[in-house]
Scaffold this active site. Structure first.
Site, mmCIF file in Angstrom:
data_model
loop_
_atom_site.group_PDB
_atom_site.id
_atom_site.type_symbol
_atom_site.label_atom_id
_atom_site.label_comp_id
_atom_site.label_asym_id
_atom_site.label_seq_id
_atom_site.Cartn_x
_atom_site.Cartn_y
_atom_site.Cartn_z
ATOM 1 C CG ASP A 158 31.466 24.771 71.011
ATOM 2 O OD1 ASP A 158 30.325 25.144 71.367
ATOM 3 O OD2 ASP A 158 31.914 24.850 69.840
ATOM 4 C CG ASN A 173 21.880 21.318 63.456
ATOM 5 O OD1 ASN A 173 21.478 20.221 63.833
ATOM 6 N ND2 ASN A 173 22.255 22.281 64.293
ATOM 7 C CG ASP A 194 17.345 17.721 68.218
ATOM 8 O OD1 ASP A 194 18.100 18.709 68.423
ATOM 9 O OD2 ASP A 194 16.133 17.840 67.914
ATOM 10 N NE ARG A 241 34.756 12.129 90.344
ATOM 11 C CZ ARG A 241 35.586 13.062 90.837
ATOM 12 N NH1 ARG A 241 36.379 12.782 91.863
ATOM 13 N NH2 ARG A 241 35.597 14.273 90.316
ATOM 14 C CG ASP A 242 27.144 9.112 93.343
ATOM 15 O OD1 ASP A 242 26.729 8.785 92.220
ATOM 16 O OD2 ASP A 242 27.161 8.363 94.342
ATOM 17 C CD GLU A 295 27.057 24.640 69.116
ATOM 18 O OE1 GLU A 295 27.726 25.491 68.514
ATOM 19 O OE2 GLU A 295 25.816 24.755 69.298
#
Length: 706
Positions: free
Chosen positions: A575, A583, A592, A608-609, A619
């Protein structure tokens, strides 16, 4: 249906004799066909109660209960009801009826064939009606658990059965109506013949009595002319008796009741022996004529003195004076009752009829020899009002308690109180009805066989060409190399169907080729679109990372993978610290941009895959890292945290730069720790909360090795 059957069976249709058609059992057959044996048995018990109330015979529960079970189990084997019922009455019902009648009913053996054939025909009638109702109005039977055919029936078998039903009902009703009117006509003729016979016999008997009454009266008048000359009485009596042999004997008695003249005279000579009593003062015919001064006809009685025959006496007084005040004696004639036997023998109606004549006291004067009834005995009889239906009067004379009538009869009373009965045996009429019933059954059986054969041929005219058409368009049949041509004998409609199907097949092949090409093209486009759609569905639009739904779905696969190899897995919740200030200070576009930069850095560190990097919401980010190294995972997470804290992010609007930090909560454990992702996230989220409480920009991880 059981209640309906009960009500219908309370009013059986009378046909003839003891033949009653019970149509309430139609409901039992319907229940057997639609619902199976036990519902049918229950229906049969209720419907048979109506017959029990009418007939008072418990055999109906046995016969029709077994029939219901038989039909129900036959239905489960896909046997048509009409065929099954015919088999039941042939193999089970008829033998049971035979045993029941022989051992439990007082019915002559000659009636057995009639009773058994009646039961079988009755069963065929209500079974045919029930089957036709089921076939003709299928929408009527909205029953929940209807019995289904175990195998799909052939069209030829269905057509044959339907034709058989129609012919069976038609022939049965035609034969029964014909038999009914034939028997009605026979009864009318018999009744007419018997009435004519009894009228003829009563007239003959009345004339016989009247003529002899006149003879006695004339004799008394003639004797009155010579009443004062007793020596002439014998000659007059003898001459008169020779002219009227209808009298067995004749006699003249004086006022003291002594017989003074007799004919034949030889009888008087025999009676003059000392030991013989020839006084008749105790006889009714003397008392009535002498004291009451009238012509008298006695009841039948046993003669004495002048013979021991059963006789009827006719007597009249004759007088000494013309004023008829002083009786000179009485003249009596004993009527020859064998004359009625002569009438019986020469009567044109008596070939198969019997005669009974009784006096006013119901004593038998004369009875035909074959009846075995003795003169002078009481004529005891019982008018039969049992279960045998006929338009004739029925009577029992030998077995007055039997329900089976012995004779049909007609009677007429004579002027003197006598009654003449004409009796005709009932069994020949019943035999005629049995022959009619049996002939109808044979005709029905032959017709059914012919119908079965013809309907099979007729159905083949339709089903064989249809099967040939089906084979022409069957791939399996075509692959076998066989041919089944539609020849000139095929019906026009079937040949037209074949031509249209052939044309349709060619069009279908052309359309199929075109469709295959179109399908291949569309399939490729669809696969491409599905792939793109899957990415859109599983990806977060802002960051390009996987979304929460994907991560939750993927967790199960990764967990199974780690379980197989006994490896650890790490679940991380990240977080951003004080993201609301970004913001507020730099704008939402800067926020953003911040999220995009964080996502790029996450993909760089966890590349890694098998790693799942997902935006968890706002967030927050979620990492699922299978095959984790417990010794290096915390170091790796801190490496990312430190790299993020050094990353400069530029606001797109005012080009200002800023930095953000991240708090991390994580858990590393073997895959068998917990199968639900929420439990893993709960631990990681608690660690994230502690990291926030301890000042943010730090990593707290639980490493569970056990």
């Amino acid at each position: 249906m059981g209640v309906a059957g009960l009500l219908i069976n309370c009013y059986p249709i009378q046909f003839f004799a003891n033949v009653q058609f019970v149509l309430g059992n139609t409901m039992t057959v319907i229940a057997a066909v639609l619902l199976g044996p036990w519902y049918a048995f229950l229906t049969a018990m209720m419907a048979s109660t109506g017959l029990m109330l009418i007939w008072d015979s418990p055999h109906v529960y046995l016969f029709f209960g077994l029939e219901a079970l038989f039909l129900g189990y036959a239905r489960r084997r896909d046997i048509y009801a009409l065929y099954a019922d015919a088999a039941y009455w042939l193999l089970i019902g008829a033998p049971m009826v035979y045993l029941y009648v022989v051992f439990l009913m007082d019915i002559p053996p000659s009636h057995l064939g009639f009773i058994i054939s009646k039961q079988g025909i009755n069963g065929l009638i209500y079974t045919s009606i029930a089957s036709l109702l089921i076939l003709a109005i299928p929408k009527l039977w909205f029953l929940k658990d209807k019995v289904k055919d175990r195998h799909r029936r052939q069209l030829s078998a269905q057509l044959t059965y339907f034709f058989t039903l129609m012919v069976t009902l038609t022939l049965l009703f035609t034969a029964l109506i014909f038999n009914f009117y034939f028997l009605e006509r026979q009864q009318v003729m018999l009744k007419q013949n018997m009435n004519e016979a009894v009228a003829h016999l009563s007239i003959s008997a009345q004339n016989y009595i009247d003529n002899h009454q006149i003879v006695i009266k004339n004799t008394a008048n003639q004797l009155g002319l010579v009443a004062d000359k007793p020596e002439k009485w014998q000659a007059i009596l003898s001459n008169l008796h020779q002219s009227y042999p209808g009298f067995i004997s004749m006699l003249i008695a004086n006022p003291t009741a002594d017989i003074v003249a007799a004919s034949p005279a030889s009888r008087l000579i025999k009676q003059q022996l000392p030991e013989q009593d020839i006084n008749i003062k105790d006889r009714d015919y003397f008392i009535e004529s002498f004291y009451n001064h009238r012509l008298f006809i006695s009841s039948v009685f046993l003669g004495r003195g002048f013979g021991n025959d059963a006789i009827i006496a006719m007597s009249a007084p004759f007088y000494l004076d013309q004023q008829h005040t002083q009786v000179a004696g009485i003249v009596e004639g004993s009527l020859d009752l064998t004359h009625f036997s002569h009438i019986d023998q020469v009567n044109e109606y008596t070939d198969d009829e019997s005669i009974v004549m009784v006096d006013e006291q119901n004593q038998i004067i004369y009875a035909s020899e074959k009846l075995d009834l003795k003169p002078l005995s009481q004529f005891n009889f019982a008018v039969n009002k049992g279960v045998y239906r006929a338009n004739l009067e029925l009577i029992n004379i030998h077995n007055t308690t039997s329900i089976v009538p012995e004779y049909m009869y007609a009677h007429r009373e004579l002027n003197n109180g006598w009654t003449v009965y004409i009796l005709k045996e009932f069994s020949p009429l019943l035999k005629l009805a049995e022959e009619q019933m049996f002939a109808s059954f044979i005709m029905l059986l032959v017709s059914l066989l012919c119908t079965f054969y013809i309907s099979t041929k007729l159905s083949a005219l339709l089903t064989v060409p249809l099967e040939a058409v089906a084979n022409q368009f069957s791939q399996a049949y075509s692959a076998s190399g066989k041919t089944s041509a539609i020849d000139d004998n095929s019906p026009r409609e079937v040949f037209s169907l074949y031509q249209r199907l052939a044309a349709s097949k060619q069009q279908l092949i052309a359309h199929q080729v075109e469709l295959e090409e179109t399908v291949a093209k569309r399939t490729a486009e669809l696969e491409k679109a599905n792939k793109k759609l899957t990415e859109l569905v599983d990806r977060d639009a802002l960051t390009g990372l996987y979304n929460r739904r994907y991560a939750e779905r993927k967790f199960s696969e990764l967990l199974d993978f780690c379980l197989q190899s006994d490896q650890a897995i790490t679940v991380v919740v990240l977080d951003l610290d004080l993201f609301k200030q970004v913001n507020d200070n730099y704008g939402h576009l800067a926020g953003d941009e911040c999220l995009r930069n964080v996502s790029l850095l996450l993909q760089k560190y966890f590349k890694r895959d098998i790693d799942v990097v997902a935006r968890y919401g706002g967030e927050e980010f979620l990492l699922i890292l299978p095959l984790s190294n417990t010794l290096h995972i915390e170091h790796h997470l801190n490496g990312f945290r430190e790299a993020l804290s050094q990353l400069e992010i530029t606001s797109p609007e005012d080009k200002q730069t800023f930095k953000v930090t991240v708090s991390i909560g994580a858990i590393t454990a073997n895959a068998d720790y917990e199968i639900e992702l929420d439990k893993w996230i709960k631990v990681a989220d608690d660690n994230l909360y502690q990291a926030k409480q301890q000042g943010r920009n730090r990593t707290i991880i639980n490493i569970i090795t056990d």
